[in-house]
Design a protein around this motif. Structure first.
Motif, PDB file in Angstrom:
ATOM      1  N   PRO A 109      14.122   0.660   7.700  1.00 56.21           N
ATOM      2  CA  PRO A 109      15.279   1.608   7.197  1.00 56.21           C
ATOM      3  C   PRO A 109      14.659   3.043   6.820  1.00 56.21           C
ATOM      4  O   PRO A 109      13.390   3.207   6.277  1.00 56.21           O
ATOM      5  N   PRO A 110      15.632   4.031   6.818  1.00 61.07           N
ATOM      6  CA  PRO A 110      15.169   5.510   6.471  1.00 61.07           C
ATOM      7  C   PRO A 110      14.629   5.689   5.028  1.00 61.07           C
ATOM      8  O   PRO A 110      15.012   4.903   4.197  1.00 61.07           O
ATOM      9  N   LYS A 119       0.795  -1.112   0.113  1.00 60.56           N
ATOM     10  CA  LYS A 119       0.099   0.062   0.022  1.00 60.56           C
ATOM     11  C   LYS A 119       0.915   1.168  -0.076  1.00 60.56           C
ATOM     12  O   LYS A 119       2.181   1.106   0.235  1.00 60.56           O
ATOM     13  N   ASP A 120       0.246   2.260  -0.595  1.00 60.60           N
ATOM     14  CA  ASP A 120       0.940   3.784  -0.230  1.00 60.60           C
ATOM     15  C   ASP A 120       0.217   4.605   0.989  1.00 60.60           C
ATOM     16  O   ASP A 120       0.563   5.788   0.977  1.00 60.60           O
ATOM     17  N   GLU A 121      -0.734   4.014   1.610  1.00 56.77           N
ATOM     18  CA  GLU A 121      -1.489   4.902   2.647  1.00 56.77           C
ATOM     19  C   GLU A 121      -1.619   3.885   3.774  1.00 56.77           C
ATOM     20  O   GLU A 121      -2.065   2.678   3.679  1.00 56.77           O
ATOM     21  N   ILE A 122      -1.665   4.560   5.023  1.00 62.14           N
ATOM     22  CA  ILE A 122      -1.706   3.669   6.329  1.00 62.14           C
ATOM     23  C   ILE A 122      -2.536   4.635   6.886  1.00 62.14           C
ATOM     24  O   ILE A 122      -2.394   5.821   7.357  1.00 62.14           O
ATOM     25  N   LYS A 123      -3.592   3.794   7.757  1.00 64.50           N
ATOM     26  CA  LYS A 123      -4.749   4.540   8.537  1.00 64.50           C
ATOM     27  C   LYS A 123      -4.774   3.914   9.910  1.00 64.50           C
ATOM     28  O   LYS A 123      -4.676   2.805   9.958  1.00 64.50           O
ATOM     29  N   THR A 131       9.099   4.314  -3.216  1.00 61.40           N
ATOM     30  CA  THR A 131       9.037   3.029  -3.557  1.00 61.40           C
ATOM     31  C   THR A 131       9.650   2.053  -2.384  1.00 61.40           C
ATOM     32  O   THR A 131      11.019   2.263  -2.306  1.00 61.40           O
ATOM     33  N   LEU A 132       8.917   1.108  -2.085  1.00 65.82           N
ATOM     34  CA  LEU A 132       9.530   0.474  -0.799  1.00 65.82           C
ATOM     35  C   LEU A 132      10.310  -0.784  -1.423  1.00 65.82           C
ATOM     36  O   LEU A 132      10.318  -1.351  -2.441  1.00 65.82           O
ATOM     37  N   HIS A 133      11.391  -1.126  -0.648  1.00 57.65           N
ATOM     38  CA  HIS A 133      12.032  -2.097  -0.904  1.00 57.65           C
ATOM     39  C   HIS A 133      11.470  -3.689  -1.039  1.00 57.65           C
ATOM     40  O   HIS A 133      10.794  -3.702   0.260  1.00 57.65           O
ATOM     41  N   PRO A 134      11.877  -4.366  -1.729  1.00 56.74           N
ATOM     42  CA  PRO A 134      11.261  -5.884  -1.599  1.00 56.74           C
ATOM     43  C   PRO A 134      11.958  -6.597  -0.249  1.00 56.74           C
ATOM     44  O   PRO A 134      12.974  -6.331  -0.096  1.00 56.74           O
TER      45      PRO A 134
END
Length: 535
Positions: free
Chosen positions: A79-80, A55-59, A104-107
């Motif tokens: 990680p930063p 996802k690209d959003e957290i609630k 873009t998050l690392h796998p």
């Protein structure tokens, strides 16, 4: 009286009695007991500790309205991320916190969002401490951790808000800390001297700590302190590591000088100034000059007479370093710094020298123009010690108990670099009794090596007394003014009589320093025998 009138009269009577009763009992509406409970997380979308996160959003929903306090200082993402996430609420309180990811998050990576003390409720400011939102872009959550302690080199109190970081050993080089962000990070927060990096993947890492002015996780040696472990660390491990923070002694480099007065310039620098040479020239002619350190600043005060010139050359050299600055003296500057002398009047301690502080560097001291007599008007023998680095002239003499001393400086006893001398100056000093002072006999155990430097300091680390010790012995500090002293022990490994910091690029650690945990209370007319274990 009719029934209606009787009923009306009764109602009015009851109403009056009620009103008067209420007026007699003044009070306040009670809102119940104060709320002391922190906000409670009800639900997260996606759920906390999710795997295969995409996802690209957290609630995150709470049971009450919340606010975010000092989010930039408190939030640690490990990680930063390259780009800071957008987080709300930033203004009006809400029951839902939203995190919008811009990276873009690392796998196959576990991410941790530690909010520190940032989440508080809207009404009472109750903190939800150390709330973490954790997810993995892979099929499992990494669960290994590394723990340790941190201290500040040559400092009684440890720095707070220190970033503690792990780097992948496979790609780590000496320049990595300058250029690349770490794989994992945590923060010691306020008043903490321990750290724990969690949700780590098994592997081999380098451990580094940074105390930064800007939390960009890149080492800036001019502003930041650094701590590092020399060897690699293999995770998992049960070992706890100790990090020692220090200001890295970079290679000396001067910065462009700035004129402060007609006869004074500032010369900023980085690195160690010891042994630096400064030369001022006009059209290849040497101009007489001296420099003195600027207290608590990485700058030199460069002194030379007012010069009328289109340009001057200031050449700075040390070892292999050589740089020349071309500067233009200003036509109009503030008034020239002139010689002023300040000194202590009244009481003086038995171990204390009489110090004359000057506003300009002293070029000449005429001892024959200085008089020191006791209360019987008899001359007292003394020696002169000049401390150019501190712009100070000291008179050293033996002091008797309950004595009065008069010191007179005749005109031109002190002459500064610009040929200005003092006017007649008079000072009066007195001593008390030896019984007004205390004595400390210090016995150290578990000393690793010699020589050591033993300092008696206060809570602000002002040094009152110091001794260099070369072999096991009882260390005697006598005639101490009554106060609480901390003991600082420096392992003087290079035997230069002072503490030396480290240098990251050469992987050189600072000289080891030990501080007593509690102060020693030295009282008047007391002899204290103190044992101190350096373990």
């Amino acid at each position: 009286m009719s029934k209606f009138r009787l009923y009306l009269f009764t109602c009015l009577l009851i109403l009056c009695v009620t009103c008067f009763s209420n007026c007699a009992k003044r009070g306040f509406i009670s809102g119940g007991p104060m709320d002391t409970l922190p906000p409670v997380v009800l639900k997260s979308y996606p759920e906390n500790f999710s795997i295969n996160f995409d996802k690209d959003e957290i609630k995150i929903d709470f049971d009450e309205f919340i606010k975010l306090k000092n989010i930039n200082q408190n939030l640690i993402v490990s990680p930063p991320l390259k780009n800071n996430p957008e987080i709300s609420p930033m203004g009006s309180p809400k029951k839902t916190m939203t995190i919008k990811l811009k990276d873009t998050l690392h796998p196959n990576t576990t991410y941790s969002f530690n909010f520190g003390d940032a989440i508080i409720d809207n009404n009472e400011g109750n903190v939800l401490p150390q709330f973490k939102y954790i997810f993995s872009t892979g099929s499992y959550i990494d669960s290994l951790k590394l723990e340790g302690t941190i201290q500040s080199a040559h400092k009684l109190k440890t720095d707070n808000f220190v970033n503690v970081m792990l780097y992948d050993a496979k790609v780590f080089t000496d320049s990595t800390v300058y250029k690349e962000k770490p794989l994992y990070i945590t923060n010691t927060l306020d008043s903490l001297t321990t750290f724990s990096i969690e949700n780590i993947k098994a592997g081999t890492y380098y451990l580094v700590g940074l105390k930064q002015k800007t939390n960009n996780y890149l080492f800036n040696p001019e502003q930041d302190k650094i701590a590092f472990i020399q060897d690699t660390i293999t995770i998992p491990t049960d070992q706890k590591y100790n990090l020692v923070l220090f200001k890295s002694e970079e290679q000396f480099k001067a910065k462009r000088p700035a004129q402060l007065a007609e006869n004074k310039w500032y010369l900023p620098y980085v690195g160690n100034k010891d042994g630096v040479q400064v030369k001022v020239t006009k059209n290849d002619s040497l101009i007489k000059s001296v420099y003195t350190p600027l207290e608590a600043k990485d700058s030199l005060q460069l002194w030379f007479p007012k010069i009328v010139a289109d340009s001057l050359h200031i050449t700075v050299s040390k070892d292999d370093y050589l740089e020349t600055f071309t500067v233009r003296p200003r036509a109009k500057m503030k008034e020239v710094d002139t010689l002023r002398v300040t000194a202590k009047n009244n009481a003086i301690d038995f171990k204390e020298s009489f110090a004359l502080k000057t506003t300009t560097p002293i070029a000449r001291v005429d001892k024959d123009l200085i008089q020191l007599i006791n209360k019987d008007s008899l001359p007292v023998s003394f020696e002169i010690q000049e401390v150019l680095a501190e712009q100070k002239v000291e008179l050293l003499f033996d002091k008797a108990q309950e004595e009065l001393y008069s010191i007179r400086l005749l005109p031109n006893a002190l002459v500064d670099l610009f040929g200005k001398g003092n006017d007649t100056l008079n000072y009066a000093l007195k001593t008390t009794k030896h019984s007004d002072y205390g004595n400390l006999n210090l016995n150290l155990s578990s000393v690793k090596r010699y020589p050591i430097i033993v300092d008696l300091i206060d809570e602000q680390e002002k040094v009152y007394f110091t001794q260099i010790i070369h072999a096991p012995q009882t260390i005697v500090f006598d005639l101490l003014p009554p106060r609480k002293y901390y003991v600082r022990v420096i392992y003087d490994d290079n035997q230069n009589g002072k503490w030396d910091t480290g240098y990251y690029w050469d992987k050189r650690q600072p000289e080891e320093t030990f501080y007593s945990k509690e102060p020693i209370d030295v009282r008047a007319n007391w002899d204290i025998n103190q044992d101190l274990d350096l373990n």
